[in-house]
Enzyme design. Structure first.
Site, PDB file in Angstrom:
ATOM      1  N   SER A  44       0.847  -1.203   0.000  1.00  0.00           N
ATOM      2  CA  SER A  44       0.000   0.000   0.000  1.00  0.00           C
ATOM      3  C   SER A  44       0.878   1.246   0.000  1.00  0.00           C
ATOM      4  O   SER A  44       0.392   2.355  -0.228  1.00  0.00           O
ATOM      5  CB  SER A  44      -0.953   0.021   1.206  1.00  0.00           C
ATOM      6  OG  SER A  44      -0.232   0.010   2.418  1.00  0.00           O
ATOM      7  N   ASP A  82       5.770  -7.258   2.574  1.00  0.00           N
ATOM      8  CA  ASP A  82       5.035  -7.791   1.420  1.00  0.00           C
ATOM      9  C   ASP A  82       5.977  -8.231   0.315  1.00  0.00           C
ATOM     10  O   ASP A  82       6.959  -7.532   0.003  1.00  0.00           O
ATOM     11  CB  ASP A  82       4.137  -6.692   0.835  1.00  0.00           C
ATOM     12  CG  ASP A  82       2.694  -6.817   1.285  1.00  0.00           C
ATOM     13  OD1 ASP A  82       2.325  -7.852   1.863  1.00  0.00           O
ATOM     14  OD2 ASP A  82       1.938  -5.854   1.039  1.00  0.00           O
ATOM     15  N   LYS A 110       4.610 -11.599   3.521  1.00  0.00           N
ATOM     16  CA  LYS A 110       3.186 -11.785   3.202  1.00  0.00           C
ATOM     17  C   LYS A 110       3.027 -11.849   1.689  1.00  0.00           C
ATOM     18  O   LYS A 110       3.719 -11.117   0.968  1.00  0.00           O
ATOM     19  CB  LYS A 110       2.361 -10.634   3.784  1.00  0.00           C
ATOM     20  CG  LYS A 110       0.878 -10.698   3.416  1.00  0.00           C
ATOM     21  CD  LYS A 110       0.034  -9.737   4.233  1.00  0.00           C
ATOM     22  CE  LYS A 110       0.052  -8.302   3.749  1.00  0.00           C
ATOM     23  NZ  LYS A 110      -0.432  -8.095   2.380  1.00  0.00           N
ATOM     24  N   GLU A 179      -9.032  -9.458   3.587  1.00  0.00           N
ATOM     25  CA  GLU A 179      -9.293  -8.080   3.130  1.00  0.00           C
ATOM     26  C   GLU A 179     -10.660  -7.975   2.455  1.00  0.00           C
ATOM     27  O   GLU A 179     -10.969  -8.714   1.511  1.00  0.00           O
ATOM     28  CB  GLU A 179      -8.195  -7.617   2.161  1.00  0.00           C
ATOM     29  CG  GLU A 179      -8.477  -6.192   1.646  1.00  0.00           C
ATOM     30  CD  GLU A 179      -7.278  -5.420   1.165  1.00  0.00           C
ATOM     31  OE1 GLU A 179      -6.165  -5.965   1.186  1.00  0.00           O
ATOM     32  OE2 GLU A 179      -7.459  -4.249   0.773  1.00  0.00           O
TER      33      GLU A 179
END
Ligand code: KIV
Length: 256
Positions: A44, A82, A110, A179
């Site tokens: 993000s 990530d 992740k 999510e």
């Protein structure tokens, strides 16, 4: 360093795990000192730090750069990084890139996807790197999916999500992000698997919650996702501080 023991994972289940993103040293240090348990250097950063439209332009180099800074500020939290898009297309690539992240300070990595990512999760976990799964709305597929939409609105979609969660668990992930999953389905998933679920926009029945730090503190006031209730107005504070500085330097501050 392995900060994830089976005991920690078992205890985390059902105990409100707190997780936030962090992209720089001061933020990481403040959040770590505040007691946040999991810090994520996530993709993000594409939107909230790099000014990109979505996460698909974030590279491994971007993550590594921010991860090194965050790592310097973390004493206690579990630091997860990530794997960005196209860095885990197969098991070998996934392991090689996961190891780059742990070399830069991550305790775990992740990746996005359920049944389609089983081989990658098995390979990374098998190589000794703890893996967090991520199912539901997958930001790395935003262009194919056409937006941030709630998943699990139909029985067929719900079934697939439960299968995804079980696949991720069986492949060896220690936790899974849910999510934008319909809260009822997130609840069902949480009760169906042994590893902790960490929700974002998926209701209150997950084992923990994760938010993008910038959303939590109002640092991206031009876009506030529906599931976010900002706890601060950092954007306003920055604008006011800048205006005060301009007025002071230019001598235009009002007399008190
Ligand atoms: O990159 C990120 O911020 C994330 C969260 C949405 C979980 O993956």
């Amino acid at each position: 360093m392995n900060r994830i023991t089976p005991d920690i994972v078992r205890k985390a289940k059902g105990h409100g795990i707190t997780a936030l993103t962090a992209y720089d040293y001061p933020t990481a240090r403040l959040l770590d000192e505040a007691g946040i348990e999991v810090l994520l250097v996530g993709d993000s950063m594409g939107m909230v730090v790099l000014g990109l439209q979505d996460t698909t332009g974030v590279t491994l180099e971007d993550i590594l750069h921010h991860l090194r800074a965050v790592s310097r500020g973390v004493q206690r939290a579990l630091l997860v990084a990530d794997l960005p898009i196209d860095t885990y297309r197969g098991p070998e690539e996934a392991v090689a890139n996961a190891k780059k992240l742990t070399s830069a300070g991550a305790h775990a990595v992740k990746l996005e996807g359920g049944t389609t990512r089983v081989e990658q999760i098995k390979a990374i976990a098998g190589a000794g790197v703890p893996v967090m799964g991520h199912i539901g709305m997958l930001p790395q597929r935003i262009r194919e999916e056409g937006g941030y939409k709630i998943k699990g609105k139909t029985p067929a979609e719900s079934l697939l999500l439960v299968e995804d969660a079980k696949a991720v668990e069986n492949a060896g992930a220690f936790a899974v992000v849910l999510e934008l999953i319909a809260p009822k389905v997130a609840d069902e998933i949480t009760r169906s698997i042994q590893i902790p679920t960490i929700g974002i926009g998926s209701g209150k029945h997950c084992d923990g919650q994760i938010l993008v730090f910038h959303d939590l503190v109002g640092y991206s006031p031009w876009f506030i996702p529906k599931h976010v209730h900002p706890e601060a107005t950092v954007g306003d504070a920055i604008s006011k501080a800048a205006a005060a500085f301009i007025a002071r330097v230019k001598g235009t501050e009002s007399e008190k």
